[in-house]
Design an enzyme around this catalytic site. Structure first.
Site, PDB file in Angstrom:
ATOM      1  N   ASP A  97       0.811  -1.212   0.000  1.00 46.04           N
ATOM      2  CA  ASP A  97       0.000   0.000   0.000  1.00 46.04           C
ATOM      3  C   ASP A  97       0.846   1.265   0.000  1.00 46.04           C
ATOM      4  O   ASP A  97       0.650   2.173  -0.802  1.00 46.04           O
ATOM      5  CB  ASP A  97      -0.984  -0.015   1.172  1.00 46.04           C
ATOM      6  CG  ASP A  97      -0.337  -0.381   2.504  1.00 46.04           C
ATOM      7  OD1 ASP A  97       0.845  -0.806   2.544  1.00 46.04           O
ATOM      8  OD2 ASP A  97      -1.025  -0.255   3.540  1.00 46.04           O
ATOM      9  N   TYR A  98       1.815   1.314   0.885  1.00 49.32           N
ATOM     10  CA  TYR A  98       2.696   2.476   1.011  1.00 49.32           C
ATOM     11  C   TYR A  98       3.502   2.698  -0.270  1.00 49.32           C
ATOM     12  O   TYR A  98       3.563   3.811  -0.801  1.00 49.32           O
ATOM     13  CB  TYR A  98       3.629   2.264   2.209  1.00 49.32           C
ATOM     14  CG  TYR A  98       4.707   3.286   2.361  1.00 49.32           C
ATOM     15  CD1 TYR A  98       4.438   4.530   2.908  1.00 49.32           C
ATOM     16  CD2 TYR A  98       6.018   3.010   1.969  1.00 49.32           C
ATOM     17  CE1 TYR A  98       5.445   5.478   3.058  1.00 49.32           C
ATOM     18  CE2 TYR A  98       7.023   3.946   2.122  1.00 49.32           C
ATOM     19  CZ  TYR A  98       6.732   5.178   2.659  1.00 49.32           C
ATOM     20  OH  TYR A  98       7.731   6.112   2.803  1.00 49.32           O
ATOM     21  N   THR A  99       4.102   1.633  -0.782  1.00 45.36           N
ATOM     22  CA  THR A  99       4.951   1.745  -1.965  1.00 45.36           C
ATOM     23  C   THR A  99       4.143   2.150  -3.194  1.00 45.36           C
ATOM     24  O   THR A  99       4.578   2.987  -3.982  1.00 45.36           O
ATOM     25  CB  THR A  99       5.696   0.423  -2.207  1.00 45.36           C
ATOM     26  OG1 THR A  99       6.426   0.087  -1.016  1.00 45.36           O
ATOM     27  CG2 THR A  99       6.667   0.530  -3.359  1.00 45.36           C
TER      28      THR A  99
END
Length: 192
Positions: A97-99
């Protein structure tokens, strides 16, 4: 930063307080806990986790850029610095999600640079890796810092102060001919 009205009010308050347009913004909003053992695996991650990151990272940046851009255009000077990550080039820990949100932020950086450049506004990204030491990396074992340091040409893990130096460059007049770029500041760990 995900509430456009709140962002508009923040920019208006800053302009009122300082009597001038906001001409520099740094987008570094984060709603994340880095824990490689507890992260959601690809087969189990839900859209709600992805959406939370896209809302904070991409919507937050979009809101702030749109709120500040009219004042920057009027001043014929503006600096937008988005904070990214080296994980989409070197996903040593797959924080899906972050990447993905940070990769989308790089795309926004590059497309915004094209739209805003004619108004004297530059839009760039500074991407780091593990920093020694922040709230996000405070629980990182010393052995991990040592491992990362050993893989960099500088044999060290970047500090927040070193990372901030690159942000200051993009915020300064010295970067006047640079826009749409992503500068990876991680001691040379990622070199592409």
């Amino acid at each position: 930063v995900i509430d456009r009205a709140a962002v508009d009010a923040m920019v208006a308050a800053a302009e009122s307080r300082f009597g001038a347009p906001v001409t520099t913004v740094v987008n570094n909003a984060l709603d994340y806990s880095f824990n490689g053992d507890a992260r959601s695996q690809m087969t189990a991650i839900g859209w709600d986790e992805m959406d939370r990151q896209f809302s904070t990272v991409v919507r937050g940046a979009l809101n702030l850029i749109q709120a500040a851009a009219p004042g920057m255009a009027a001043a014929r000077f503006g600096r937008v610095v988005n904070i990214g990550t080296n994980l989409f080039q070197n996903p040593v820990v797959p924080y899906h999600d972050y990447t993905a949100a940070k990769a989308a932020l790089l795309s926004l950086t590059r497309t915004a640079a094209g739209d805003l450049g004619p108004d004297g506004i530059t839009v760039n990204m500074v991407s780091g890796g593990l920093l020694r030491t922040t709230d996000a990396s405070a629980a990182t074992p010393e052995a991990v810092f040592d491992l990362i340091a050993g893989m960099t040409p500088l044999r060290s893990v970047t500090t927040p102060e070193e990372f901030a130096d690159a942000v200051l460059f993009f915020a300064s007049p010295w970067s006047r001919a640079v826009t749409g770029q992503n500068l990876v500041v991680d001691g040379g760990l990622v070199r592409d």
